[in-house]
Design an enzyme around this catalytic site. Sequence first.
Site, PDB file in Angstrom:
ATOM      1  N   ASN A  60       6.623 -13.735   8.234  1.00  0.00           N
ATOM      2  CA  ASN A  60       7.629 -13.469   7.205  1.00  0.00           C
ATOM      3  C   ASN A  60       8.901 -14.278   7.467  1.00  0.00           C
ATOM      4  O   ASN A  60       9.950 -13.980   6.919  1.00  0.00           O
ATOM      5  CB  ASN A  60       7.990 -11.981   7.192  1.00  0.00           C
ATOM      6  CG  ASN A  60       6.777 -11.112   6.925  1.00  0.00           C
ATOM      7  OD1 ASN A  60       5.956 -11.441   6.083  1.00  0.00           O
ATOM      8  ND2 ASN A  60       6.661 -10.015   7.649  1.00  0.00           N
TER       9      ASN A  60
ATOM     10  N   HIS B 229       6.410   0.604   1.277  1.00  0.00           N
ATOM     11  CA  HIS B 229       6.106   0.326   2.678  1.00  0.00           C
ATOM     12  C   HIS B 229       5.966   1.603   3.505  1.00  0.00           C
ATOM     13  O   HIS B 229       6.630   2.608   3.240  1.00  0.00           O
ATOM     14  CB  HIS B 229       7.253  -0.530   3.249  1.00  0.00           C
ATOM     15  CG  HIS B 229       6.978  -1.104   4.600  1.00  0.00           C
ATOM     16  ND1 HIS B 229       7.389  -0.496   5.767  1.00  0.00           N
ATOM     17  CD2 HIS B 229       6.339  -2.237   4.964  1.00  0.00           C
ATOM     18  CE1 HIS B 229       7.019  -1.248   6.796  1.00  0.00           C
ATOM     19  NE2 HIS B 229       6.384  -2.306   6.335  1.00  0.00           N
TER      20      HIS B 229
ATOM     21  N   GLU C 208      10.655  -1.072  -3.715  1.00  0.00           N
ATOM     22  CA  GLU C 208      10.933  -2.376  -3.107  1.00  0.00           C
ATOM     23  C   GLU C 208      11.187  -3.389  -4.215  1.00  0.00           C
ATOM     24  O   GLU C 208      10.692  -3.214  -5.320  1.00  0.00           O
ATOM     25  CB  GLU C 208       9.718  -2.826  -2.277  1.00  0.00           C
ATOM     26  CG  GLU C 208       9.438  -1.913  -1.127  1.00  0.00           C
ATOM     27  CD  GLU C 208       8.130  -2.246  -0.395  1.00  0.00           C
ATOM     28  OE1 GLU C 208       7.676  -3.401  -0.452  1.00  0.00           O
ATOM     29  OE2 GLU C 208       7.583  -1.335   0.229  1.00  0.00           O
TER      30      GLU C 208
ATOM     31  N   SER D 215       5.477  -5.905  -0.104  1.00  0.00           N
ATOM     32  CA  SER D 215       5.159  -6.637   1.114  1.00  0.00           C
ATOM     33  C   SER D 215       3.733  -7.163   1.199  1.00  0.00           C
ATOM     34  O   SER D 215       3.494  -8.180   1.829  1.00  0.00           O
ATOM     35  CB  SER D 215       5.443  -5.757   2.333  1.00  0.00           C
ATOM     36  OG  SER D 215       4.712  -4.552   2.253  1.00  0.00           O
TER      37      SER D 215
ATOM     38  N   ASP E 252      14.530  -1.385  -1.337  1.00  0.00           N
ATOM     39  CA  ASP E 252      14.231  -2.116  -0.104  1.00  0.00           C
ATOM     40  C   ASP E 252      13.989  -3.591  -0.452  1.00  0.00           C
ATOM     41  O   ASP E 252      13.005  -3.918  -1.117  1.00  0.00           O
ATOM     42  CB  ASP E 252      12.987  -1.478   0.552  1.00  0.00           C
ATOM     43  CG  ASP E 252      12.621  -2.133   1.869  1.00  0.00           C
ATOM     44  OD1 ASP E 252      13.216  -3.165   2.233  1.00  0.00           O
ATOM     45  OD2 ASP E 252      11.711  -1.597   2.547  1.00  0.00           O
TER      46      ASP E 252
ATOM     47  N   HIS F 180      11.655  -8.279   1.682  1.00  0.00           N
ATOM     48  CA  HIS F 180      11.025  -9.589   1.473  1.00  0.00           C
ATOM     49  C   HIS F 180      11.787 -10.470   0.490  1.00  0.00           C
ATOM     50  O   HIS F 180      11.341 -11.560   0.157  1.00  0.00           O
ATOM     51  CB  HIS F 180       9.575  -9.413   1.024  1.00  0.00           C
ATOM     52  CG  HIS F 180       8.726  -8.814   2.095  1.00  0.00           C
ATOM     53  ND1 HIS F 180       8.129  -9.561   3.086  1.00  0.00           N
ATOM     54  CD2 HIS F 180       8.441  -7.522   2.368  1.00  0.00           C
ATOM     55  CE1 HIS F 180       7.489  -8.756   3.917  1.00  0.00           C
ATOM     56  NE2 HIS F 180       7.661  -7.508   3.500  1.00  0.00           N
TER      57      HIS F 180
ATOM     58  N   LYS G 274      13.018 -10.776   8.859  1.00  0.00           N
ATOM     59  CA  LYS G 274      12.083 -11.611   8.084  1.00  0.00           C
ATOM     60  C   LYS G 274      12.749 -12.954   7.787  1.00  0.00           C
ATOM     61  O   LYS G 274      12.885 -13.757   8.699  1.00  0.00           O
ATOM     62  CB  LYS G 274      11.607 -10.825   6.875  1.00  0.00           C
ATOM     63  CG  LYS G 274      10.638  -9.746   7.374  1.00  0.00           C
ATOM     64  CD  LYS G 274      10.198  -8.715   6.403  1.00  0.00           C
ATOM     65  CE  LYS G 274       9.232  -7.781   7.155  1.00  0.00           C
ATOM     66  NZ  LYS G 274       9.088  -6.475   6.548  1.00  0.00           N
TER      67      LYS G 274
HETATM   68  C1  LIG Z   1       8.829  -5.177   7.288  1.00  0.00           C
HETATM   69  C2  LIG Z   1       9.300  -4.167   6.313  1.00  0.00           C
HETATM   70  C3  LIG Z   1      10.170  -3.139   6.697  1.00  0.00           C
HETATM   71  C4  LIG Z   1      10.514  -2.883   8.126  1.00  0.00           C
HETATM   72  O1  LIG Z   1      11.439  -3.796   8.598  1.00  0.00           O
HETATM   73  P1  LIG Z   1      11.421  -4.127  10.168  1.00  0.00           P
HETATM   74  O2  LIG Z   1      12.735  -4.753  10.399  1.00  0.00           O
HETATM   75  O3  LIG Z   1      10.267  -5.032  10.374  1.00  0.00           O
HETATM   76  O4  LIG Z   1      11.246  -2.835  10.882  1.00  0.00           O
HETATM   77  C5  LIG Z   1      10.658  -2.314   5.724  1.00  0.00           C
HETATM   78  N1  LIG Z   1      10.292  -2.454   4.441  1.00  0.00           N
HETATM   79  C6  LIG Z   1       9.443  -3.409   4.033  1.00  0.00           C
HETATM   80  C7  LIG Z   1       9.083  -3.516   2.597  1.00  0.00           C
HETATM   81  C8  LIG Z   1       8.909  -4.285   4.964  1.00  0.00           C
HETATM   82  O5  LIG Z   1       8.021  -5.212   4.575  1.00  0.00           O
END
Ligand SMILES: *Cc1c(COP(=O)(O)O)cnc(C)c1O
Length: 401
Positions: A48, A134, A183, A187, A212, A215, A246
């Site tokens: 990522n 997620h 989101e 993801s 969220d 990505h 990411k």
């Molecule tokens: C990877 C991810 C997270 C978690 O983030 P980290 O910093 O890796 O713990 C949260 N939400 C989504 C949609 C993700 O893909």
Amino acid sequence: MSDFEQRLRSELEELKRQGLYRELREIESPQSTRIQFAGESLLNFSSNDYLGLANHPAVKAGAREALEQYGAGAGASRLICGSLAIFHKLEATIANFKQAEAALTFSTGYAAALGTIGALAGAGDILVLDRLAHACLVDAARLSGATLRVFRHNDLHDLERILKWSRRTSGKEGSKRVLVVTESVFSMDGDRAPLREIVELKEKYGAWLMLDEAHATGVHGPQGRGLAAEAGLADTIEVQMGTLGKALGAAGGYICGSRVLIELLINRARSVIFSTAPVPAAAGAALAALALVPTNLGDALRSTLRERVSQAAVISQPRGQSEARGDPLSAILPIMIGDERQAISLSAALRRAGFFIPAIRYPTVGRGRARLRLTVTAAHSEADIRVLSDSWRAIRQEITP
Ligand SMILES: *Cc1c(COP(=O)(O)O)cnc(C)c1O
């Protein structure tokens, strides 16, 4: 064998039987477009690290400087032993980048979800999640003790049905909170939420929204500020979340929004209160990435990424479909396979051909929804994608003629 060992062993055997067994694959190189795996060099299409910042000289320098200035460890929770200046600088920078009043950082995005959802909702409240949200959002929702309702992925009618129900039940019993959680870029599917419509619905039904942007941060929107910023909706979203791990190439999670939200989280988010602060080097790396992401150099990386994504999009298209499906919506290009064991054997065939692309299976995605999760980054070259495209055509031919 003891009973303990025997039971665990049989659970693992069952996972193997179902094609769901996982193992850590040790790599000897840094995270990059080429990784060193079991002595072999593989082209990496799994990370990522969308802008190629995880191993970028400026981001590494940021980590080193923070290490020298603030030391290796933070000592305790920020509320116990004092909160290092670099975390405050990082939070001011994130708030400025996201054009929010304030921000709070967490050790990971996962911890941000756990701490925040738990702080905002509890027994008697209602959490409304997209089916494909997620795992950290789902875990946080379960842990909070609030009532959990799930709407079909990106389905506005289903969301409205649940919001109507929520208003009825919360109206009856007084001041229950209703928080919608979704989101901006999903993801494992790489598609996007209909943000404008979701915002309209949550306003109509008096709910709050937590978005969220794990990505999307750094990748989409003006200067990489995300899709809420692109749609001009950031001010109407109560809770904005993202990760520094990411596209920003570092580690950590963040929440941004109003000052009062951040003040409440400092008082209520258990993953901040009861956990040692992250290492200063992680904050230093994130700061260096955030210095780069909104600049012309960041724009150039995003433009290269878009070119690579368009070039790679044909790889993830179902067979026999040569027409482009329109511009891909993100740098996540899942190749849908379905069967778990077939996904594993395709991933293994790709590895033998020199490519690292993981098979994503239940419980990361639904049963029978296994896929190869192909991600491209700004650090890939045109030639990298071309060789993958050629090899993939041959591999697919061989396995499913
Ligand atoms: C990877 C991810 C997270 C978690 O983030 P980290 O910093 O890796 O713990 C949260 N939400 C989504 C949609 C993700 O893909």
